[in-house]
Design a protein around this motif. Structure first.
Motif, PDB file in Angstrom:
ATOM      1  N   SER A  25       0.860  -1.179   0.000  1.00 57.02           N
ATOM      2  CA  SER A  25       0.000   0.000   0.000  1.00 57.02           C
ATOM      3  C   SER A  25       0.899   1.233   0.000  1.00 57.02           C
ATOM      4  CB  SER A  25      -0.910   0.001   1.235  1.00 57.02           C
ATOM      5  OG  SER A  25      -0.133   0.134   2.412  1.00 57.02           O
ATOM      6  N   LYS A  26       0.301   2.408   0.169  1.00 58.28           N
ATOM      7  CA  LYS A  26       1.093   3.642   0.223  1.00 58.28           C
ATOM      8  C   LYS A  26       1.993   3.679   1.453  1.00 58.28           C
ATOM      9  CE  LYS A  26      -2.175   6.627  -2.170  1.00 58.28           C
ATOM     10  NZ  LYS A  26      -2.986   7.830  -2.069  1.00 58.28           N
ATOM     11  N   ARG A  27       1.630   2.927   2.506  1.00 54.46           N
ATOM     12  CA  ARG A  27       2.368   2.991   3.765  1.00 54.46           C
ATOM     13  C   ARG A  27       3.146   1.728   4.111  1.00 54.46           C
ATOM     14  NH1 ARG A  27      -2.011   4.608   8.076  1.00 54.46           N
ATOM     15  NH2 ARG A  27      -1.680   2.389   8.243  1.00 54.46           N
ATOM     16  N   THR A  28       2.904   0.612   3.428  1.00 58.41           N
ATOM     17  CA  THR A  28       3.512  -0.664   3.821  1.00 58.41           C
ATOM     18  C   THR A  28       4.305  -1.264   2.659  1.00 58.41           C
ATOM     19  OG1 THR A  28       1.670  -1.063   5.323  1.00 58.41           O
ATOM     20  CG2 THR A  28       3.071  -2.951   4.785  1.00 58.41           C
ATOM     21  N   ARG A  29       5.543  -1.636   2.960  1.00 54.27           N
ATOM     22  CA  ARG A  29       6.443  -2.222   1.957  1.00 54.27           C
ATOM     23  C   ARG A  29       7.116  -3.460   2.541  1.00 54.27           C
ATOM     24  NH1 ARG A  29      11.423   1.301   0.455  1.00 54.27           N
ATOM     25  NH2 ARG A  29      12.249   0.334   2.317  1.00 54.27           N
ATOM     26  N   VAL A  30       7.279  -4.488   1.720  1.00 55.07           N
ATOM     27  CA  VAL A  30       7.981  -5.698   2.130  1.00 55.07           C
ATOM     28  C   VAL A  30       9.175  -5.885   1.192  1.00 55.07           C
ATOM     29  CG1 VAL A  30       6.576  -7.257   0.710  1.00 55.07           C
ATOM     30  CG2 VAL A  30       7.698  -8.135   2.738  1.00 55.07           C
ATOM     31  N   SER A  31      10.255  -6.434   1.724  1.00 54.59           N
ATOM     32  CA  SER A  31      11.425  -6.697   0.888  1.00 54.59           C
ATOM     33  C   SER A  31      12.029  -8.053   1.249  1.00 54.59           C
ATOM     34  CB  SER A  31      12.465  -5.587   1.040  1.00 54.59           C
ATOM     35  OG  SER A  31      12.995  -5.561   2.340  1.00 54.59           O
ATOM     36  N   PHE A  32      12.601  -8.693   0.236  1.00 55.40           N
ATOM     37  CA  PHE A  32      13.289  -9.963   0.373  1.00 55.40           C
ATOM     38  C   PHE A  32      14.621  -9.838  -0.338  1.00 55.40           C
ATOM     39  CE2 PHE A  32       8.758 -10.729  -0.015  1.00 55.40           C
ATOM     40  CZ  PHE A  32       8.491 -11.443   1.134  1.00 55.40           C
ATOM     41  N   THR A  64      14.728 -10.440   5.042  1.00 58.42           N
ATOM     42  CA  THR A  64      13.357 -10.037   4.774  1.00 58.42           C
ATOM     43  C   THR A  64      13.005  -8.895   5.723  1.00 58.42           C
ATOM     44  OG1 THR A  64      11.067 -10.783   4.576  1.00 58.42           O
ATOM     45  CG2 THR A  64      12.366 -11.743   6.352  1.00 58.42           C
ATOM     46  N   SER A  65      12.171  -7.997   5.268  1.00 59.07           N
ATOM     47  CA  SER A  65      11.753  -6.903   6.133  1.00 59.07           C
ATOM     48  C   SER A  65      10.366  -6.404   5.726  1.00 59.07           C
ATOM     49  CB  SER A  65      12.749  -5.739   6.081  1.00 59.07           C
ATOM     50  OG  SER A  65      12.683  -5.098   4.826  1.00 59.07           O
ATOM     51  N   ILE A  66       9.680  -5.837   6.689  1.00 64.17           N
ATOM     52  CA  ILE A  66       8.412  -5.164   6.458  1.00 64.17           C
ATOM     53  C   ILE A  66       8.520  -3.776   7.050  1.00 64.17           C
ATOM     54  CG2 ILE A  66       5.946  -5.140   6.967  1.00 64.17           C
ATOM     55  CD1 ILE A  66       6.054  -8.164   7.167  1.00 64.17           C
ATOM     56  N   LYS A  67       8.226  -2.775   6.242  1.00 65.47           N
ATOM     57  CA  LYS A  67       8.284  -1.390   6.708  1.00 65.47           C
ATOM     58  C   LYS A  67       6.898  -0.770   6.580  1.00 65.47           C
ATOM     59  CE  LYS A  67      10.421   3.071   5.819  1.00 65.47           C
ATOM     60  NZ  LYS A  67      11.335   3.829   4.956  1.00 65.47           N
ATOM     61  N   SER A  68       6.428  -0.197   7.675  1.00 61.97           N
ATOM     62  CA  SER A  68       5.142   0.462   7.684  1.00 61.97           C
ATOM     63  C   SER A  68       5.333   1.857   8.269  1.00 61.97           C
ATOM     64  CB  SER A  68       4.137  -0.325   8.515  1.00 61.97           C
ATOM     65  OG  SER A  68       2.871   0.258   8.426  1.00 61.97           O
ATOM     66  N   THR A  69       4.895   2.864   7.562  1.00 59.92           N
ATOM     67  CA  THR A  69       5.027   4.242   8.044  1.00 59.92           C
ATOM     68  C   THR A  69       3.663   4.759   8.498  1.00 59.92           C
ATOM     69  OG1 THR A  69       4.735   5.078   5.793  1.00 59.92           O
ATOM     70  CG2 THR A  69       6.990   4.756   6.556  1.00 59.92           C
ATOM     71  N   PHE A  70       3.688   5.618   9.499  1.00 58.75           N
ATOM     72  CA  PHE A  70       2.449   6.176  10.054  1.00 58.75           C
ATOM     73  C   PHE A  70       2.455   7.673   9.951  1.00 58.75           C
ATOM     74  CE2 PHE A  70       3.148   2.136  12.149  1.00 58.75           C
ATOM     75  CZ  PHE A  70       1.926   1.531  11.984  1.00 58.75           C
TER      76      PHE A  70
END
Length: 70
Positions: A25-32, A64-70
């Protein structure tokens, strides 16, 4: 290349990384990804979070990572 031994031995290394990013989404990104560190006999670098290797040893890791911004 930085040498702190008077240039008597090679302390060079090579690091490469392959990474895939996906925006959920606009706020959530996943990376591998995958990272590999190869070094000469006198080099003693490490991939963050791992123990210091002996000279000439290679290190690799999956990430792996998940980034979520608020």
């Amino acid at each position: 290349i930085l040498t702190f031994n008077g240039g008597l031995v090679s302390t060079s290394s090579s690091l490469w990384e392959l990474e895939y990013l996906y925006n959920f989404s606009k706020r959530t990104r996943v990376s591998f990804g995958y990272v590999n560190l190869t070094q000469d006999n006198a080099a003693r670098y490490n991939v963050g979070g791992f123990a210091q290797p002996s000279g000439g040893q290679s290190q690799s890791a999956f990430m792996t990572s998940i980034k979520s911004t608020f």
